[in-house]
Structures are given as structure tokens and as C-alpha cells.
Scaffold this motif. Structure first.
Motif, PDB file in Angstrom:
ATOM      1  N   VAL A 569      29.712   8.181 -30.507  1.00 16.78           N
ATOM      2  CA  VAL A 569      29.661   6.827 -31.058  1.00 16.78           C
ATOM      3  C   VAL A 569      29.614   5.811 -29.918  1.00 16.78           C
ATOM      4  CG1 VAL A 569      30.777   5.149 -32.568  1.00 16.78           C
ATOM      5  CG2 VAL A 569      31.014   7.596 -33.034  1.00 16.78           C
ATOM      6  N   SER A 570      28.667   4.886 -30.002  1.00 17.50           N
ATOM      7  CA  SER A 570      28.565   3.784 -29.043  1.00 17.50           C
ATOM      8  C   SER A 570      28.317   2.508 -29.834  1.00 17.50           C
ATOM      9  CB  SER A 570      27.423   4.016 -28.052  1.00 17.50           C
ATOM     10  OG  SER A 570      27.603   5.229 -27.351  1.00 17.50           O
ATOM     11  N   LEU A 571      29.292   1.622 -29.873  1.00 12.04           N
ATOM     12  CA  LEU A 571      29.212   0.430 -30.713  1.00 12.04           C
ATOM     13  C   LEU A 571      29.578  -0.818 -29.924  1.00 12.04           C
ATOM     14  CD1 LEU A 571      31.078   1.744 -33.892  1.00 12.04           C
ATOM     15  CD2 LEU A 571      28.612   1.536 -33.619  1.00 12.04           C
ATOM     16  N   PHE A 572      28.965  -1.935 -30.302  1.00 15.99           N
ATOM     17  CA  PHE A 572      29.409  -3.230 -29.802  1.00 15.99           C
ATOM     18  C   PHE A 572      29.400  -4.226 -30.946  1.00 15.99           C
ATOM     19  CE2 PHE A 572      24.878  -4.058 -29.740  1.00 15.99           C
ATOM     20  CZ  PHE A 572      24.756  -5.424 -29.931  1.00 15.99           C
ATOM     21  N   GLU A 573      30.152  -5.299 -30.781  1.00 18.41           N
ATOM     22  CA  GLU A 573      30.199  -6.357 -31.798  1.00 18.41           C
ATOM     23  C   GLU A 573      30.363  -7.700 -31.099  1.00 18.41           C
ATOM     24  OE1 GLU A 573      32.448  -7.709 -35.938  1.00 18.41           O
ATOM     25  OE2 GLU A 573      33.222  -6.008 -34.793  1.00 18.41           O
ATOM     26  N   ILE A 574      29.676  -8.700 -31.630  1.00 18.37           N
ATOM     27  CA  ILE A 574      29.841 -10.076 -31.187  1.00 18.37           C
ATOM     28  C   ILE A 574      30.349 -10.869 -32.386  1.00 18.37           C
ATOM     29  CG2 ILE A 574      28.689 -12.135 -30.294  1.00 18.37           C
ATOM     30  CD1 ILE A 574      26.625 -10.269 -28.991  1.00 18.37           C
ATOM     31  N   GLY A 575      31.528 -11.423 -32.272  1.00 17.03           N
ATOM     32  CA  GLY A 575      32.123 -12.151 -33.387  1.00 17.03           C
ATOM     33  C   GLY A 575      33.287 -12.991 -32.917  1.00 17.03           C
ATOM     34  N   LYS A 576      33.915 -13.666 -33.862  1.00 14.42           N
ATOM     35  CA  LYS A 576      34.988 -14.590 -33.510  1.00 14.42           C
ATOM     36  C   LYS A 576      36.365 -13.990 -33.729  1.00 14.42           C
ATOM     37  CE  LYS A 576      32.454 -18.894 -34.337  1.00 14.42           C
ATOM     38  NZ  LYS A 576      32.409 -20.163 -35.096  1.00 14.42           N
ATOM     39  N   ARG A 577      37.297 -14.419 -32.874  1.00  9.19           N
ATOM     40  CA  ARG A 577      38.709 -14.183 -33.127  1.00  9.19           C
ATOM     41  C   ARG A 577      39.322 -15.529 -33.532  1.00  9.19           C
ATOM     42  NH1 ARG A 577      41.471 -13.654 -27.079  1.00  9.19           N
ATOM     43  NH2 ARG A 577      41.408 -15.888 -26.591  1.00  9.19           N
ATOM     44  N   TYR A 578      40.464 -15.471 -34.214  1.00  7.24           N
ATOM     45  CA  TYR A 578      40.991 -16.687 -34.815  1.00  7.24           C
ATOM     46  C   TYR A 578      42.465 -16.881 -34.472  1.00  7.24           C
ATOM     47  CZ  TYR A 578      36.764 -16.091 -37.568  1.00  7.24           C
ATOM     48  OH  TYR A 578      35.460 -15.927 -37.958  1.00  7.24           O
ATOM     49  N   SER A 579      42.809 -18.092 -34.086  1.00  4.74           N
ATOM     50  CA  SER A 579      44.205 -18.487 -33.959  1.00  4.74           C
ATOM     51  C   SER A 579      44.368 -19.782 -34.730  1.00  4.74           C
ATOM     52  CB  SER A 579      44.601 -18.659 -32.494  1.00  4.74           C
ATOM     53  OG  SER A 579      43.838 -19.673 -31.884  1.00  4.74           O
ATOM     54  N   GLU A 580      45.550 -20.339 -34.728  1.00  4.49           N
ATOM     55  CA  GLU A 580      45.840 -21.482 -35.594  1.00  4.49           C
ATOM     56  C   GLU A 580      44.933 -22.673 -35.319  1.00  4.49           C
ATOM     57  OE1 GLU A 580      49.773 -23.733 -37.313  1.00  4.49           O
ATOM     58  OE2 GLU A 580      49.812 -23.013 -35.255  1.00  4.49           O
ATOM     59  N   ASN A 581      44.612 -22.912 -34.051  1.00  3.52           N
ATOM     60  CA  ASN A 581      43.897 -24.134 -33.698  1.00  3.52           C
ATOM     61  C   ASN A 581      42.492 -23.919 -33.146  1.00  3.52           C
ATOM     62  OD1 ASN A 581      46.122 -25.857 -34.352  1.00  3.52           O
ATOM     63  ND2 ASN A 581      47.110 -25.200 -32.455  1.00  3.52           N
TER      64      ASN A 581
END
Length: 790
Positions: A569-581
Motif C-alpha cells: 500500500v502506498s497512499l497520500f492525502e492532501i486535506g485540512k486539519r482543524y483546531s478551534e480557530n
């Protein structure tokens, strides 16, 4: 919402329309269709009379002589336990095709000739829950008045076509046959009238005393019907309920369901003798108990609406009735309820208790305020017709006055929004077909919105949408926007797209995961301290919070693939992480097993630290970054301490790369798994979009190999940094191709083998030039790192 074509025929003339015509009318002008099919997909059926029936010795079979048409007989072998002489049954003749593409052919059963098949309702594709209990283990038997030779589907009302409409949340008006008929009538240019009926009342007054003590019930009406007879519903009611996915129970319950499906107004029937003549509608009390019709005790809260007889809760308003006042076979007198409850309150109660019903679905999407009393009277009328009931005089209840909604719109407004050129007459025609009440002044219209269209708000957008639907979205002209601006990707969008293409070109697959995760693993791969963003009403425990890292989901992807025997398995992802602000764009990957292989050459490239680092170095080189790697500390205990590193660009830590810690890998059924994660927003902020072009040197390059001995704790990156600093003018490339420890090297030292490629844009390098560069490198390595030539 399942809609019966036979039911629609009560309101519309559909004789000249095929199912395909209606499919296009629905899907092009009203709403999407989830499924469209005949209720029963079978042919060549007949009603047969069993003239003779003999048991076949030694078997459970019967040899029957059946009249399949008046005066025409056929021998059929049947194994149903309820087969007997003198009954009438559904007969599939030779050539008939039943659901599942099962074709009936003449055959021999135990040596006896059989020319057809006697059928159960299940064999015609009717779900068992809709089959009367007495016929569940055998064939369906008709009443004596069923005509021999007639199509049994027509006789039973099962020759129906059903459209399953995929309704959007706002189109609650389509949760009734009458509502669908109004919309379909507009498309087919047919006028729709509500059903007319004449309700007969006794002289005895309705004794119900109704009190409403909550603002969440603005209309609550009741009628009392005496001396009802609980029996099976008439055939047409049962058939229509079945076609719309509702199980028939008895005539009283079926009539309330029938009216709900036809008019969209949920009703509830109480046993009058159990309820009494007093009803109080109020909010429940925290901790109050109620046993509902499914015999489950429910814990109520102050947000729930309940129906009481003055004291304890007897019914959960808008959701489910209570067991203590339910209709039974002994019921003689009925109280019918029809009401308008606050949609939000019903939705919250239904979701909290996990009770989703046809009634709650309609209440939480809003019912027609003006149809509440009409539905009550219609149900009372049906109870007099099909349950022999006597309706007491008058309606008892509480009702708040409703206010009509008004919208003003003009022909020019509609055309400006749609980009069309409809005439005022065409707009007027659309309003007529929708049966709007309106006042026209020139090209301006003042529309009083019909209460049956609960989806219409007091704004022009909904009216314009109705016009567009009626004349067809395909009639809206297509043209280029009147603007000078040119659509294009932003610099950052191009940056992210190029990154995706680069990773795909390296043979890594892109994954897209949910942004929700569980609390337990939320911070397993987080370098920074982030504040949790919790979901108020999570669908699952594993989706309670917004993610802090992309790695967790990628590891779940790896585990899923391993469980399905996909070990590489070889995977990548581009996405957001979330914090309060803030939201931060991240770039992450996960690798396990073999990265690439060539079986015919016998070559395999297993995943290891250097392979993943090489992939990242390729990305960094593509985008002009100079990355450095430093050993990781105990800040990320989920990573292997000796095979992991922080990644820095311009002296700023942008992420990490490494192997999972053996303990973490074992606990999660992973093995030899490597991950990385980078802060893409931070990387982009350091991205230099300018390019520097250099001509290719016309002189021959010179290669030199060096073996450098230095202390083990000095990272190879320091050696690279020093060499690049000293030989920047001539250095073309630098490659560390070996690291040696052992004989002839001290135990606390290591030997690095380095290949240098040197060249000049101005001249061919001579031996003296090369030696001078090498001498400078060795001298600087000695001074800064105490390294020496081996």
C-alpha cells in the motif's frame, strides 16, 4: 416517498401516459427518481377455480383439475398445504414469467403432468410482511366472488406502477399523493381538485375536552367515532398501502395510514374507552416514562411533546403512540387526533430516541396547516364507510390562526434571473398550472402562496424555480457570462495540483478521507498543541471530533487494505486539519509492504525510511525546497525513535517522517509501516515561484569519490552541508552511496563514501583546480566536524 400510479389516477387522467412518459415528467420537472418499477413483474396469470383436488400418495402434493377460463380446465400439481377443492387461486399458466425471470413450463412432477403453477403472493414478488398471516405458508386464496379467468393482478389492484421519489428535505409537499398530483398535474397541464366527501354526524356532541399547554403545538383537533368494527381493510386500501410500502394491520389503523399517505397529514387513533374524554397536550418532564407501541419504555425529557389525559404521558406526540391507549381487536370507540407540531421539536425527539416513522418524517418536515382538519374529517368519513362507525357531532380542539404568505414578482425579474425571455402570458400560464392564487397588474404578480406548498418561502427565488421546473431546465439558454474576468486556478491551487501530479507520477495513490475522527487517536501524530473541535450530534463514536492529523485515517486505509489481502500500500492525502480557530492544509502519506516490483526481473523495492525520504526529496526538489532531516525526540511516541526524523525547510520544522513505533504497530495490526505529514500551508508560504535558468556547461564534468571518517553521532546531513558550503562554485551533485562501520574503523566512528561531481561554466577543470577544491573540503570537515579522509 413511494407513489402509486393507481392512486394518482384518483386525481389525474393518466390513461394516455406510459410509465416512461411519467418517468420523464417526474425526473425532468419535479424531482429525481430513486426507483421506478411495476409493483408485480409477472405475466400470463389467471384466477383459477379448483374443481377437483386429490392427494398424491406418499407426498405432500395435490393433483388438481383447475378451471383457468370459463369452461377450460388444466391439470396442475400443487404442494401448498392450504390447497383444497372448491377454492380460487392465482394460477401462472405455461409461458408465464415470474419475478427472478422464472419461466413456467409444462412439466411432470412425480410422473404427473402439470401445466402451470398455483402461486403465493411471495412468488409474485410481494414482501412477506405485506402478506396476510393466513396465507404466509401457502398460496393466496380469493373470495368466492372472484371471477374465473380474470387477471388476478387487476382484481387485487396489484397491476400498479410505483415511483420511488428521491425527495430533498424541503419538498415535504411531495410526501402525499395529493401533493404529488398537484405538481404532476401542473406538468401535464391538468387541473387537480381535492377529493369530495360527505361526512354524516350523529346528533350527539363530541365530548372531548382538549387543552394545549405548549407553544410547540399550534393546532390540535379531535373527533370521536363510536361503535366501530375492527376488521380487515377493504382490498383497495390494502393494495394502495402495500404499493406505498406500508403494512396493512386492520381497518382503523389502515385508514389513518391511508389518509396520511394520501394527504400527508399524520393521524393517531386512541381507544376512547382507555383514554377518556380529556386530552392535555404539554411538554414532558425530565425523567418521565412512557411505554410506546413497540412495548419499549422510553425516558422522556422536557424537550419532548406528550399527549396526556391530564396526568401521565399516553402518547409521544408526532412520533409514536403509547401502549396503554392503542387500538386493539376489542376497540369499539375511537378518538382521532390530527395536529400541527413544531417540526424542530419532533426532529429532536425522533433522533434522540432513534424512532423514525412515516409520521415523524412528515411532522419534522412540516405538514400543511390548512389540511389538518380536512384529513381528520376524511378519516372519520372512511371509518363510517369501512368500519361501520358513527361520527359524533363537531370537532373538539385548539387552533391558532395562520397567516398567509405573500410574494411579489414580475416577468422581468424572472427573465433576468433565468436568462430567459418568457412573456407575461407564459408566466401567467405557469401560475395557473400550479394553481396559485394571484393578482396581476400588467407584468407584476402578487401571489398568495398555497398552504399545501410548505417548501415555498416568502421570496422570489422559489417562484422562479417553479417556473424553471415547469418549462424545463433544458429550456434555459446557455451562454457565456457577461464578464471580462478569466477563470483560472490560483497560484496555490496550481501548487496543490502539481503536488498531486508529482505524487501520482511517483506511483503513490491518492486517498480522500472524512475530516471526522475519534477522540482516542486524535493526537497520535500531532506536533503542535491543538484545541478540539467537537461535533454536536455525531453519527458514530468514531466521528466525534474534527481531525488534527491526516495520518490516522491513512493508517485505517492501510489496515482496510491488509484485511482484504492487499499488503502493498502506498497512499497520500492532501486535506485540512482543524483546531478551534484555524484550518491548516496538510500533506500526508502512509506506506507498507513493497513499493514496486518486477517479477520477471526478480526485483523488489521494499518500503523503508530511505525510500519514503527519497519520495519526499523528489517532491522538495520539484518545488525548489532544501530540506534537512534531524532525529526525532519523544514528542511523537508513536514513531520509531531510530528510524524517524523531523523535516525542516529554512530552519522551520514543517513535518515528520518515519516508521511506526513497534508497539503502536503491533497494537494496530500494522507491520513495517512508514508515514509522513507536512504542513502544506507553511511550505507554500516559503515557496518561491520565480525560476533561475542556467546554461548547460560545455565542459566535461569531473568525478571524485571520498571516504570520510567521523563520529557516529554526527548526521550525514552535516557533512553534506559543509561540502556544499565549501564547493558551491563547482559542485554539480553530491551523493552518499555507502556508510561503513567495522574493521579498521573505531567503534564510535563511521565511514561515509561520497561521490562528488564538479564542473565549471567558464573552463575545463584541471587537476590543480579539483585538488584545491578537495583540499578545501577536507580542511573544513576537519575543522568543523573533526572528520578525516580514510
Amino acid at each position: 416517498m413511494k407513489v402509486s400510479v393507481n392512486f394518482l389516477k384518483d386525481y389525474l387522467n393518466l390513461d394516455n401516459y406510459t410509465s416512461e412518459d411519467l418517468f420523464k415528467a417526474f425526473s425532468y420537472h419535479i424531482v429525481e427518481i430513486e426507483e421506478a418499477k411495476a409493483l408485480v413483474e409477472a405475466n400470463n396469470l389467471t384466477i383459477g377455480y379448483v374443481k377437483e383436488c386429490e392427494e398424491v400418495e406418499g407426498t405432500h402434493l395435490h393433483k388438481c383439475l383447475i378451471e383457468i377460463k370459463p369452461g377450460q380446465y388444466s391439470q396442475i400439481v400443487c404442494g401448498a398445504p392450504n390447497m383444497t377443492q372448491g377454492v380460487k387461486a392465482i394460477v401462472a399458466l405455461p409461458g408465464a414469467v415470474l419475478p427472478g425471470n422464472f419461466e413456467i413450463k409444462p412439466s411432470k412432477v412425480h410422473g404427473i403432468e402439470s401445466n402451470g403453477m398455483c402461486c403465493s403472493l411471495q412468488e409474485l414478488g410481494i414482501d412477506e410482511k405485506f402478506v396476510p398471516e393466513r396465507f404466509k405458508d401457502g398460496i393466496y386464496l380469493f373470495n368466492d366472488d372472484a371471477p374465473v379467468g380474470e387477471n388476478p393482478l387487476h382484481y387485487l389492484g396489484l397491476d400498479d406502477f410505483v415511483f420511488d421519489l428521491d425527495l430533498t428535505a424541503n419538498r415535504s409537499d411531495l410526501l402525499s399523493v395529493e401533493g404529488v398530483a398537484y405538481d404532476l398535474g401542473a406538468v401535464l397541464n391538468q387541473h387537480v381538485e381535492p377529493k369530495q366527501f360527505k361526512l354524516k354526524e350523529t346528533r350527539t356532541e363530541n365530548p372531548m375536552d382538549v387543552t394545549v399547554k405548549t407553544k410547540k403545538c399550534t393546532k390540535y383537533l379531535t373527533r370521536v367515532i363510536k361503535n366501530v368494527k375492527i376488521t380487515e381493510s377493504p382490498l383497495f386500501i390494502r393494495q394502495r398501502l402495500i404499493s406505498m410500502g406500508v403494512r396493512p394491520i386492520n381497518n382503523v389503523v389502515d385508514i389513518t395510514n391511508y389518509v396520511m399517505m394520501e394527504l400527508g397529514q399524520p393521524l393517531h387513533a386512541f381507544d376512547y374507552d382507555k383514554l377518556g374524554n380529556k386530552i392535555v397536550v404539554r411538554q414532558a418532564r425530565d425523567g418521565e416514562k412512557l411505554v410506546t407501541l413497540d412495548d419499549v419504555e422510553r425516558d422522556l425529557t422536557k424537550d419532548d411533546i406528550v399527549i396526556t389525559a391530564g396526568k401521565e404521558a399516553l402518547c409521544l406526540a408526532g412520533v409514536m403512540g403509547g401502549a396503554t391507549t392503542e387500538i386493539s381487536n376489542k376497540t369499539k370507540n375511537v378518538v382521532l387526533e390530527s395536529a400541527f407540531f413544531d417540526p424542530l421539536s419532533i426532529r429532536k425527539t425522533s433522533k434522540r430516541l432513534g424512532l423514525k416513522s412515516e409520521a415523524s418524517t412528515r411532522f419534522e418536515r412540516t405538514v400543511d396547516y390548512d389540511r389538518v382538519e380536512r384529513a381528520l374529517n376524511y378519516a372519520a368519513y372512511l371509518l363510517t364507510e369501512y368500519a361501520s362507525g358513527k361520527v359524533l357531532k363537531g370537532v373538539s380542539g385548539v387552533e391558532n390562526e395562520s397567516k398567509s404568505k405573500i410574494v411579489r414578482i414580475s416577468t422581468s425579474k424572472i427573465n433576468n434571473v433565468l436568462g430567459t425571455s418568457y412573456t407575461t402570458e407564459e408566466i401567467k400560464n405557469a401560475f395557473e398550472r400550479y394553481q396559485y392564487e394571484y393578482v396581476q397588474k400588467g407584468s407584476n404578480f402578487t401571489i398568495t402562496l398555497p398552504s399545501r406548498r410548505m417548501d415555498l418561502l416568502e421570496n422570489y427565488q422559489d417562484i422562479i424555480e417553479d417556473v424553471a421546473r415547469l418549462y424545463g431546465y433544458d429550456a434555459i439558454p446557455t451562454k457565456l457570462a457577461d464578464t471580462n474576468s478569466q477563470g483560472k486556478l490560483s497560484d496555490k491551487q496550481r501548487y496543490v495540483r502539481n503536488l498531486r501530479h508529482t505524487m501520482a507520477g511517483l506511483g503513490v495513490n491518492e486517498a480522500i478521507n472524512y475530516s471526522l475522527t475519534d477522540v482516542e487517536t486524535l493526537n497520535d501524530f500531532v506536533l503542535d498543541t491543538l484545541t478540539n473541535v467537537e461535533v454536536m450530534m455525531p453519527m458514530l463514536d468514531s466521528m466525534k471530533v474534527m481531525r488534527h492529523s491526516l495520518v490516522n485515517a491513512l493508517l485505517r486505509n492501510v489496515k482496510y487494505n491488509k484485511a482484504h489481502k492487499q499488503n502493498n500500500v502506498s497512499l497520500f492525502e492532501i486535506g485540512k486539519r482543524y483546531s478551534e480557530n484555524e484550518e491548516t492544509l496538510m500533506f500526508a502519506g502512509a506506506f507498507e509492504g513493497t513499493f514496486e516490483s518486477s517479477q520477471w526481473q526478480g526485483l523488489k523495492t521494499p518500503v523503508d525510511f530511505f525510500l519514503v525520504k527519497g519520495i519526499l526529496d523528489t517532491v522538495f526538489a520539484k518545488f525548489g525546497y532544501k530540506a534537512t532531516y534531524t532525529p526525532i525526540d519523544d514528542k511523537l511516541p508513536t514513531l520509531h525513535p531510530g528510524r524517524s526524523a523531523y523535516i525542516s525547510v529554512n530552519n522551520k520544522v514543517v513535518g515528520f517522517v518515519g516508521e511506526l513505533h513497534p508497539r503502536y504497530a503491533h497494537e494496530n495490526d500494522l507491520d513495517n509501516t512508514y508515514v509522513f505529514e507536512l504542513n502544506l500551508d507553511l511550505l507554500y508560504s516559503m515557496h518561491n515561484v520565480s525560476f533561475e535558468y542556467k546554461s548547460i556547461s560545455k565542459f566535461q564534468a569531473v568525478e571524485r569519490d571520498l571516504a570520510i571518517v567521523l563520529k557516529k553521532d554526527i548526521p550525514a546531513s552535516e557533512v553534506v552541508r559543509v561540502i556544499e558550503m565549501v564547493s558551491k562554485k563547482y559542485l554539480v551533485s553530491l551523493n552518499i552511496f555507502d556508510c561503513y562501520t567495522g574493521e579498521n574503523v573505531a567503534s564510535d566512528e563511521k565511514s561515509l563514501a561520497i561521490k562528488l561531481v564538479l564542473n565549471s561554466q567558464d573552463k575545463a577543470l584541471e587537476s590543480e583546480d579539483v585538488e584545491k577544491v578537495i583540499h578545501s573540503i577536507l580542511n573544513r570537515l576537519d575543522v568543523l566536524l573533526h572528520a578525516r579522509l580514510r
